[in-house]
Design an enzyme around this catalytic site. Structure first.
Site, short mmCIF file in Angstrom:
data_model
loop_
_atom_site.label_atom_id
_atom_site.label_comp_id
_atom_site.label_asym_id
_atom_site.label_seq_id
_atom_site.Cartn_x
_atom_site.Cartn_y
_atom_site.Cartn_z
N ARG A 34 0.80 -1.22 0.00
CA ARG A 34 0.00 0.00 0.00
C ARG A 34 0.84 1.27 0.00
NH1 ARG A 34 -3.68 -3.14 0.94
NH2 ARG A 34 -2.04 -4.29 1.97
N THR A 35 1.74 1.36 0.95
CA THR A 35 2.44 2.63 1.12
C THR A 35 3.30 2.93 -0.11
OG1 THR A 35 2.46 2.22 3.48
CG2 THR A 35 3.90 3.95 2.69
N LYS B 207 24.98 -5.27 0.68
CA LYS B 207 26.45 -5.17 0.63
C LYS B 207 26.99 -4.48 1.87
CE LYS B 207 26.29 -4.65 -4.38
NZ LYS B 207 26.33 -3.61 -5.41
N ARG C 219 11.14 3.56 3.74
CA ARG C 219 10.64 2.63 4.77
C ARG C 219 11.81 1.75 5.18
NH1 ARG C 219 5.28 -0.86 4.96
NH2 ARG C 219 4.57 1.22 5.53
N HIS D 110 4.82 6.28 11.61
CA HIS D 110 4.37 6.17 10.23
C HIS D 110 3.57 7.44 9.92
CE1 HIS D 110 3.28 4.66 6.46
NE2 HIS D 110 2.79 3.48 6.77
#
Lengths: 148, 321
Positions: B51-52, B80, B101, B129
């Site tokens: 969704r985000t 890495k 995120r 959030h």
């Protein structure tokens, strides 16, 4: 009784909890100073029974703010020309940078290289406390496990 | 340059202005289709999201901009061992704004300190959030016509639910908001939210374990999923995951104009039978998420809405500038 000369000019950090002076010596980076530093362990104290003392000769501008986090009962006297010119009252610093480590395994500080460990003083229902600037986890109150 | 890392990075007035723009977009999305022409959004998603991430990408594409990025840490240089600080310094060369995120809490804040472009926190671990909060605020404002004077019940995983922490922080700034925090003992709101947000500001709140007992008091019911990925111990997750399941029966005592919100994805905490109920606002919320992210991108890139830009141009012409 052991005698250490009184200071003409310098700083006396007194009422340190007995046994903590060497640790504070490292924490305050006093090992990097060129001047004379005396560590007195287990001195007699009416208030504490036993205490440690640190005397620093010739320097007046050492940042001792962190002591307000470690133990607000510690006293600091600034000496000049053989007299106490200032007694510093310790207050908890607003920010701790690279003093304590965040214990939250979900915090970015647990994996990111080169990150400063920053804690901020916050108000709370049970008095002021330090929280990680990144994840807001509360300091677990184990100053003996400091970063140094 | 502004970032959005914490829901309190914006003042109440700035949030109202942003929601006004989001409402304008909702009314006429087409009018905004060229606002971000030539601009690029980087979506740095170190943790899976549907969704985000899609909502951010849709927002930028709707504004006429471009999108680049990665959708999992596996497809980034994090495998890495690259630090967040180095990644953002590099990405700053490729994009005009970024949404990040990260499973580690505080990662977007760390990024913002090294970034040359605005950083948007698109969710950091169980912490915050803020763009979901903007979505929630837009939905509440559209349903209730205001953000104050409501009783909101937050239900489910209030401990790891970052959307919950962000929403409490934001709503605590409005007059007349009362919180009812419904969760099992193990998933209560973290102390810092209670002490430094609710207690410190004198915001009324109660903690409850039974959703049905408080249902009739609520203007908003904010359901959350118990998130498997936040548990270190599978046993705890299994024990707690089905604590609250909202069904039509449980809504019998609810006010007729109560709004049911959920940040989605849901698993089973809202029965699909509830979807047809006019009080269900969670898919409307998902739609609002695109509008509010469009408004946010514009705000952080300091781009005016077409109507405002025209009004400004008109004023300039009138004044002979």
């Amino acid at each position: 009784m052991l005698n250490i000369d009184s200071l003409e000019r310098g700083i006396v950090i007194d009422h340190i909890k007995a046994g903590s002076a060497m640790w504070l010596y490292q924490l305050l980076n006093l090992d990097r100073l060129e001047c004379t530093v005396a560590i007195i362990k287990n001195a007699r104290s009416n208030k504490l029974g036993k205490k440690d003392i640190i005397k620093i000769e010739g320097m007046l501008d050492i940042n001792l703010e962190i002591l307000g986090y470690i133990d607000p009962n510690i006293t600091i006297a600034i000496i000049d020309e053989g007299k106490i010119i200032e007694k510093k009252r310790l207050v908890p610093p607003e920010t701790l940078r690279n003093v304590i480590r965040c214990k939250n395994p979900r915090c970015i500080t647990s994996i990111e290289e080169g990150v400063d460990h920053i804690f901020r003083l916050t108000k709370g229902q049970n008095g002021p406390r330090y929280r990680c600037a990144y994840c807001e986890q509360e300091d677990q109150g184990q100053p003996e496990k400091l970063l140094k | 340059m502004r970032h959005l890392i914490d829901p309190l990075d914006f003042t109440v007035e700035e949030i109202e202005a942003l929601l006004d723009v989001a409402d304008e977009i909702a009314a006429d999305r087409q009018a905004f289709r060229q606002v971000c022409q030539g601009k690029t959004l980087a979506t740095l998603f170190y943790e899976a999201s549907t969704r985000t991430r899609l909502s951010f990408e849709a927002a930028m594409l709707n504004l006429g901009g471009n999108v680049l990025g990665f959708a999992t840490a596996d497809s980034s240089s994090a495998v890495k061992g690259e630090s967040v600080a180095d990644t953002i310094r590099t990405v700053s060369c490729y994009a005009d704004i970024c949404a990040m995120r990260h499973p580690k809490e505080g990662a977007p804040l760390r990024a913002s300190r090294f970034s040359r472009i605005p950083v948007i926190n698109a969710g950091d671990g169980g912490h915050q959030h803020p763009t979901q909060t903007l979505t929630d605020l837009m939905t509440i404002r559209r349903r209730r016509k205001q953000l104050g004077n409501i009783t909101i019940g937050l239900c489910g995983d209030l401990k790891f639910g970052r959307t919950v922490h962000s929403l409490i922080k934001s709503l605590a700034r409005y007059e007349g908001v009362k919180f009812i925090l419904i969760s099992p003992e193990e998933l209560r709101v973290p102390d810092y939210v209670i002490e430094e947000v609710l207690w410190d500001k004198g915001v009324p709140f109660v903690e409850a374990e039974d959703m049905e007992l408080v249902m009739d008091q609520l203007d908003i019911l904010y359901m959350t999923r118990v998130q498997k990925e936040r548990f270190f111990n599978e046993e705890d997750y299994v024990r707690l995951k089905d604590t609250y399941i909202l069904t039509p029966d449980k809504l019998a005592a609810a006010k007729p104009d109560m709004a049911i919100l959920h940040p989605l994805p849901r698993v089973n905490e809202i029965s699909i039978d509830v979807d047809q109920d006019p009080r269900a606002a969670y898919f409307e919320q998902a739609q609002n998420g695109v509008y509010v992210r469009m408004a946010l991108i514009m705000m952080l890139l300091e781009l005016a809405s077409p109507a405002a830009a025209m009004a400004k141009d008109g004023a300039s012409i009138k004044e002979g500038r």
